[in-house]
Each structure stands twice: as C-alpha cells, then as structure tokens.
Scaffold this motif. Structure first.
Motif, PDB file in Angstrom:
ATOM      1  N   ALA A  91      10.065 -18.117   6.532  1.00  0.00           N
ATOM      2  CA  ALA A  91       9.705 -16.991   5.649  1.00  0.00           C
ATOM      3  C   ALA A  91      10.356 -17.186   4.277  1.00  0.00           C
ATOM      4  CB  ALA A  91      10.161 -15.678   6.275  1.00  0.00           C
TER       5      ALA A  91
ATOM      6  N   ARG B 165       8.513 -19.819   2.232  1.00  0.00           N
ATOM      7  CA  ARG B 165       7.305 -19.231   1.655  1.00  0.00           C
ATOM      8  C   ARG B 165       7.650 -18.473   0.382  1.00  0.00           C
ATOM      9  NH1 ARG B 165       4.463 -15.456   6.077  1.00  0.00           N
ATOM     10  NH2 ARG B 165       2.447 -16.443   6.214  1.00  0.00           N
ATOM     11  N   GLY B 166       8.697 -17.679   0.480  1.00  0.00           N
ATOM     12  CA  GLY B 166       9.131 -16.893  -0.667  1.00  0.00           C
ATOM     13  C   GLY B 166       9.519 -17.792  -1.833  1.00  0.00           C
TER      14      GLY B 166
ATOM     15  N   ASN C  42      15.918  -6.346   8.052  1.00  0.00           N
ATOM     16  CA  ASN C  42      15.826  -7.386   9.084  1.00  0.00           C
ATOM     17  C   ASN C  42      16.877  -8.467   8.806  1.00  0.00           C
ATOM     18  OD1 ASN C  42      14.804  -9.084   7.104  1.00  0.00           O
ATOM     19  ND2 ASN C  42      12.684  -8.906   7.770  1.00  0.00           N
ATOM     20  N   GLY C  43      16.799  -9.572   9.535  1.00  0.00           N
ATOM     21  CA  GLY C  43      17.840 -10.591   9.427  1.00  0.00           C
ATOM     22  C   GLY C  43      17.951 -11.203   8.040  1.00  0.00           C
TER      23      GLY C  43
ATOM     24  N   ILE D 149      14.216  -5.334  13.714  1.00  0.00           N
ATOM     25  CA  ILE D 149      13.918  -6.773  13.672  1.00  0.00           C
ATOM     26  C   ILE D 149      12.721  -7.134  14.541  1.00  0.00           C
ATOM     27  CG2 ILE D 149      16.231  -7.536  13.000  1.00  0.00           C
ATOM     28  CD1 ILE D 149      16.842  -8.095  15.936  1.00  0.00           C
ATOM     29  N   PHE D 150      12.071  -8.197  14.153  1.00  0.00           N
ATOM     30  CA  PHE D 150      10.883  -8.681  14.865  1.00  0.00           C
ATOM     31  C   PHE D 150      11.313  -9.510  16.064  1.00  0.00           C
ATOM     32  CE2 PHE D 150       7.344 -11.671  15.489  1.00  0.00           C
ATOM     33  CZ  PHE D 150       6.253 -10.819  15.466  1.00  0.00           C
ATOM     34  N   TYR D 151      12.220 -10.454  15.821  1.00  0.00           N
ATOM     35  CA  TYR D 151      12.650 -11.357  16.897  1.00  0.00           C
ATOM     36  C   TYR D 151      13.918 -10.811  17.555  1.00  0.00           C
ATOM     37  CZ  TYR D 151       9.359 -14.720  14.952  1.00  0.00           C
ATOM     38  OH  TYR D 151       8.215 -15.333  14.504  1.00  0.00           O
TER      39      TYR D 151
ATOM     40  N   ARG E 144      21.761 -10.393  18.271  1.00  0.00           N
ATOM     41  CA  ARG E 144      21.277 -10.317  16.868  1.00  0.00           C
ATOM     42  C   ARG E 144      21.569  -8.966  16.228  1.00  0.00           C
ATOM     43  NH1 ARG E 144      15.836 -11.496  14.621  1.00  0.00           N
ATOM     44  NH2 ARG E 144      17.017 -11.665  12.686  1.00  0.00           N
TER      45      ARG E 144
ATOM     46  N   LEU F   6      10.539  -7.992   2.624  1.00  0.00           N
ATOM     47  CA  LEU F   6      10.293  -9.176   3.452  1.00  0.00           C
ATOM     48  C   LEU F   6       9.732  -8.811   4.827  1.00  0.00           C
ATOM     49  CD1 LEU F   6      13.073 -11.746   2.932  1.00  0.00           C
ATOM     50  CD2 LEU F   6      11.294 -12.145   4.554  1.00  0.00           C
TER      51      LEU F   6
ATOM     52  N   ASP G  14       7.723  -8.178  -1.936  1.00  0.00           N
ATOM     53  CA  ASP G  14       7.139  -9.418  -1.425  1.00  0.00           C
ATOM     54  C   ASP G  14       6.719 -10.308  -2.590  1.00  0.00           C
ATOM     55  OD1 ASP G  14       5.625 -11.422  -0.154  1.00  0.00           O
ATOM     56  OD2 ASP G  14       5.003 -10.050   1.423  1.00  0.00           O
ATOM     57  N   LEU G  15       7.239 -11.522  -2.582  1.00  0.00           N
ATOM     58  CA  LEU G  15       6.917 -12.461  -3.659  1.00  0.00           C
ATOM     59  C   LEU G  15       5.463 -12.895  -3.644  1.00  0.00           C
ATOM     60  CD1 LEU G  15      10.203 -14.515  -3.631  1.00  0.00           C
ATOM     61  CD2 LEU G  15       9.112 -13.707  -5.719  1.00  0.00           C
TER      62      LEU G  15
ATOM     63  N   ASP H 208       8.456  -9.644  -6.441  1.00  0.00           N
ATOM     64  CA  ASP H 208       9.649 -10.273  -7.025  1.00  0.00           C
ATOM     65  C   ASP H 208      10.585 -10.676  -5.891  1.00  0.00           C
ATOM     66  OD1 ASP H 208      11.373 -11.210  -8.944  1.00  0.00           O
ATOM     67  OD2 ASP H 208      12.100  -9.253  -9.584  1.00  0.00           O
ATOM     68  N   ASN H 209      11.593 -11.443  -6.249  1.00  0.00           N
ATOM     69  CA  ASN H 209      12.557 -11.894  -5.246  1.00  0.00           C
ATOM     70  C   ASN H 209      13.544 -10.766  -4.938  1.00  0.00           C
ATOM     71  OD1 ASN H 209      14.504 -13.237  -3.693  1.00  0.00           O
ATOM     72  ND2 ASN H 209      14.047 -15.170  -4.750  1.00  0.00           N
ATOM     73  N   LEU H 210      13.645 -10.503  -3.651  1.00  0.00           N
ATOM     74  CA  LEU H 210      14.563  -9.493  -3.136  1.00  0.00           C
ATOM     75  C   LEU H 210      15.968  -9.620  -3.746  1.00  0.00           C
ATOM     76  CD1 LEU H 210      14.906  -7.457  -0.833  1.00  0.00           C
ATOM     77  CD2 LEU H 210      15.310  -9.389   0.682  1.00  0.00           C
TER      78      LEU H 210
HETATM   79  O1  PTJ Z   1      14.815 -10.774  11.247  1.00  0.00           O
HETATM   80  P1  PTJ Z   1      13.481 -10.652  11.901  1.00  0.00           P
HETATM   81  O2  PTJ Z   1      13.494 -11.016  13.355  1.00  0.00           O
HETATM   82  O3  PTJ Z   1      12.861  -9.283  11.724  1.00  0.00           O
HETATM   83  O4  PTJ Z   1      12.527 -11.724  11.174  1.00  0.00           O
HETATM   84  C1  PTJ Z   1      11.518 -11.368  10.396  1.00  0.00           C
HETATM   85  C2  PTJ Z   1      10.837 -12.485   9.565  1.00  0.00           C
HETATM   86  C3  PTJ Z   1      11.524 -12.696   8.235  1.00  0.00           C
HETATM   87  C4  PTJ Z   1      10.838 -13.808  10.280  1.00  0.00           C
HETATM   88  C5  PTJ Z   1       9.427 -11.898   9.407  1.00  0.00           C
HETATM   89  O5  PTJ Z   1       9.507 -10.738   8.636  1.00  0.00           O
HETATM   90  C6  PTJ Z   1       8.414 -12.848   8.903  1.00  0.00           C
HETATM   91  O6  PTJ Z   1       7.937 -13.706   9.600  1.00  0.00           O
HETATM   92  O7  PTJ Z   1       8.050 -12.665   7.674  1.00  0.00           O
HETATM   93  P2  PTJ Z   1       6.751 -13.385   7.089  1.00  0.00           P
HETATM   94  O8  PTJ Z   1       5.542 -12.904   7.812  1.00  0.00           O
HETATM   95  O9  PTJ Z   1       6.993 -14.853   6.971  1.00  0.00           O
HETATM   96  O10 PTJ Z   1       6.681 -12.774   5.666  1.00  0.00           O
HETATM   97  C7  PTJ Z   1       7.680 -12.919   4.764  1.00  0.00           C
HETATM   98  C8  PTJ Z   1       7.114 -12.551   3.394  1.00  0.00           C
HETATM   99  O11 PTJ Z   1       8.202 -12.337   2.544  1.00  0.00           O
HETATM  100  C9  PTJ Z   1       6.270 -13.662   2.770  1.00  0.00           C
HETATM  101  O12 PTJ Z   1       5.116 -13.112   2.169  1.00  0.00           O
HETATM  102  C10 PTJ Z   1       7.188 -14.288   1.711  1.00  0.00           C
HETATM  103  O13 PTJ Z   1       6.484 -14.706   0.570  1.00  0.00           O
HETATM  104  C11 PTJ Z   1       8.074 -13.109   1.366  1.00  0.00           C
HETATM  105  N1  PTJ Z   1       9.448 -13.492   0.983  1.00  0.00           N
HETATM  106  C12 PTJ Z   1      10.235 -14.445   1.515  1.00  0.00           C
HETATM  107  N2  PTJ Z   1      11.439 -14.468   0.919  1.00  0.00           N
HETATM  108  C13 PTJ Z   1      11.428 -13.485  -0.008  1.00  0.00           C
HETATM  109  C14 PTJ Z   1      10.145 -12.853   0.026  1.00  0.00           C
HETATM  110  N3  PTJ Z   1       9.821 -11.831  -0.773  1.00  0.00           N
HETATM  111  C15 PTJ Z   1      10.774 -11.394  -1.643  1.00  0.00           C
HETATM  112  N4  PTJ Z   1      12.004 -11.947  -1.727  1.00  0.00           N
HETATM  113  C16 PTJ Z   1      12.373 -12.990  -0.947  1.00  0.00           C
HETATM  114  N5  PTJ Z   1      13.602 -13.528  -1.051  1.00  0.00           N
END
Ligand code: PTJ
Length: 256
Positions: free
Chosen positions: A42, A45-46, A83-84, A109-111, A116, A168, A188-189, A205-207
């Motif tokens: 994740a 991706r960000g 979340n984490g 949290i999702f996972y 955790r 996120l 969400d970026l 924007d970035n968190l």
């Molecule tokens: O801690 P958990 O178990 O709840 O884990 C949750 C995760 C992070 C794994 C879960 O939320 C996840 O899979 O997220 P996604 O579906 O990959 O989505 C993450 C989104 O956040 C994507 O669209 C990224 O572009 C965005 N992103 C990632 N890092 C940042 C961000 N947006 C803003 N700031 C960031 N630093």
C-alpha cells in the motif's frame, strides 16, 4: 539509524533519504506487528502517486484540507480511523491532532493477527494517547454491507460517528461507511482509487504532510463562527476536487 560496519544504511545526504527513512520505518513497524506485510505494498502505491504530484502538497489538497477541517470542527461525533500504516507513519502527529481538536482515534484494522492491536495501541499510548477506541473492553457493533474484519466497530466511535476520517483506506469500507450515512473524509494519494471516488471529501496528498498541515489549518480556523465554517464546507466541490487533482497530475507530467 541502523548501521552496517559503522556506515549508516541510509546516509543523510542520500537524495532520497526522506523516502528511504519512511520505508525503513514501515519495515521496522512490520517487524513489530504494527504494520501488516500488505501495508508495504500500500505504501509503494502511495509513493508512486506522490511522484506524480512532485511530492508536495498541491493548492487543491490545501483547499480540501481546509474544508475537511471545517467539517470536523462542526461535526457532532467525528472520529479518525487508524490502521497499521497510519499509526506507524503519523501516530505521534495524530495523537496531537486528536488532543488539540478533541477528536477520538479508533483503531480499526483489515488484517487481524495476534498481537497487532496491542502493538498499535502501545505505539499510540507511547505518544500520549489515553482514550483509544476499538480496543479493550467494548460491546462490538457491526457495519452492514461489509464482510471484512473492519466491519467490527466501537459503539462509542465509528458506529455512532457522523463524520469519519479514513486515511489510507480500502474502498469496501468507504462504501460501507457512506451507506451507513456517515460523511467520509478520505486521505488518499490516488485520486482514482475507489476510496477517493466514493468518499464525500478526498484529500489527495501524502498522509505524512496532511496531518501536520491539518493541525496548522485547524488552529487557524477553529475560532471562526459556525456560519463561516459552513461556508467553507459549502464552497467545497468534491467532483471538481477529484477532477482538478487528476488534471494537476497530467499538467505536472507535461512539465517533466
Ligand atoms: O493495517 P491494516 O491491516 O488495516 O492494513 C490496511 C492496508 C494499508 C494494507 C489497507 O488499507 C490496504 O490494502 O490499502 P490499499 O487498498 O492498498 O489502499 C491504500 C491507498 O492508500 C492507496 O490508494 C494508496 O495510493 C494510498 N496511500 C498509500 N500510502 C499513502 C497513501 N495515501 C496517502 N498517504 C500515504 N502515505
């Protein structure tokens, strides 16, 4: 900072030192169970989307943050979902945010994995968090339209909230929160993600930059009258916000 033969793994003068620092922080947090392994994907991706806006806050994001702050300051029961990744990246700043504006934090949290929730709780407590929701003894409530673990919420937090901040986030839950009648603020970026598209207000924007900037904006506008805050909210246009965010990326790429 870890070293290898006395040489820092990430030297301060490395051109991408800041970015490498955050990666390192997330990997360490993964070893401590705060971040789930998928959280690293994740983050990647960000990072990719952050490149597309020049790794800085755009004027569009700045405007959306102001509107988001106005929504939070006029909400009855606002809540921030943690979340984490969020805890690892901006746990300290979020605890500060929560204390300044009296907006509680709920760990969700999702996972789910053993240890955790405790690891995230301890990290936030080390920054001074006292009344965390979503952990400890509470009568769990369930969000409809959602089958993941994230459906389990705290009756004092997300369940009763009128406004939920989801930094996120995964798209499913954003949709479930919207369906439950909550006003959803996403950070969400990726302006094209399902979360970004389904939320009522998206900060593209970035968190890492958003939370400190929201603290600054919040302090500036918190003394405004309710009328003025409501004006800030009604001036915000989510479809335009998303459209302009995509256009910003296109324009930025053309300058490269
Ligand atoms: O801690 P958990 O178990 O709840 O884990 C949750 C995760 C992070 C794994 C879960 O939320 C996840 O899979 O997220 P996604 O579906 O990959 O989505 C993450 C989104 O956040 C994507 O669209 C990224 O572009 C965005 N992103 C990632 N890092 C940042 C961000 N947006 C803003 N700031 C960031 N630093």
């Amino acid at each position: 900072m870890d070293t290898s033969n006395g040489i820092p793994i990430i030297p301060d003068d490395h051109p991408r030192a800041k970015s490498l620092h955050y990666r390192h922080l997330l990997v360490e947090a993964m070893h401590q169970k705060i971040v789930t392994p998928s959280g690293l994907c994740a983050h990647g991706r960000g990072e990719a989307f952050d490149y597309l806006i020049g790794e800085r806050t755009t004027p569009i994001a700045e405007k959306s943050m102001e509107a988001a702050m106005a929504v939070l300051l006029t909400a009855k029961h606002p809540i921030i979902s943690v979340n984490g990744n969020v805890a690892a990246l901006v746990g300290k700043e979020l605890v500060e945010f929560s204390q300044i504006f009296h907006i509680p934090l709920e760990i969700n949290i999702f996972y789910q994995a053993e240890g955790r929730l405790d690891a995230i709780t301890q990290l936030l407590q080390s920054y001074g968090a006292t009344d965390l929701l979503g952990v400890g003894d509470f009568e769990p409530k369930q969000l409809s339209h959602l089958s993941s673990n994230r459906r389990i919420v705290d009756p004092r937090g997300i369940y009763q909230a009128d406004v939920v901040v989801v930094p996120l986030e995964d798209g499913d839950r954003t949709e479930a929160l919207v369906a439950a009648g909550k006003y959803v603020i996403a950070i969400d970026l990726n302006p094209l993600s399902r979360t970004a598209q389904k939320a009522h207000l998206t900060i593209v924007d970035n968190l890492i930059r958003v939370i400190p900037q929201m603290i600054t904006i919040g302090k500036r506008i918190q003394t405004l009258s309710r009328d003025l805050l409501e004006q800030l909210i009604s001036n915000f246009d989510q479809p335009k916000n998303l459209k302009h965010s995509v256009e910003y990326i296109i324009k930025y790429l053309k300058t490269q």
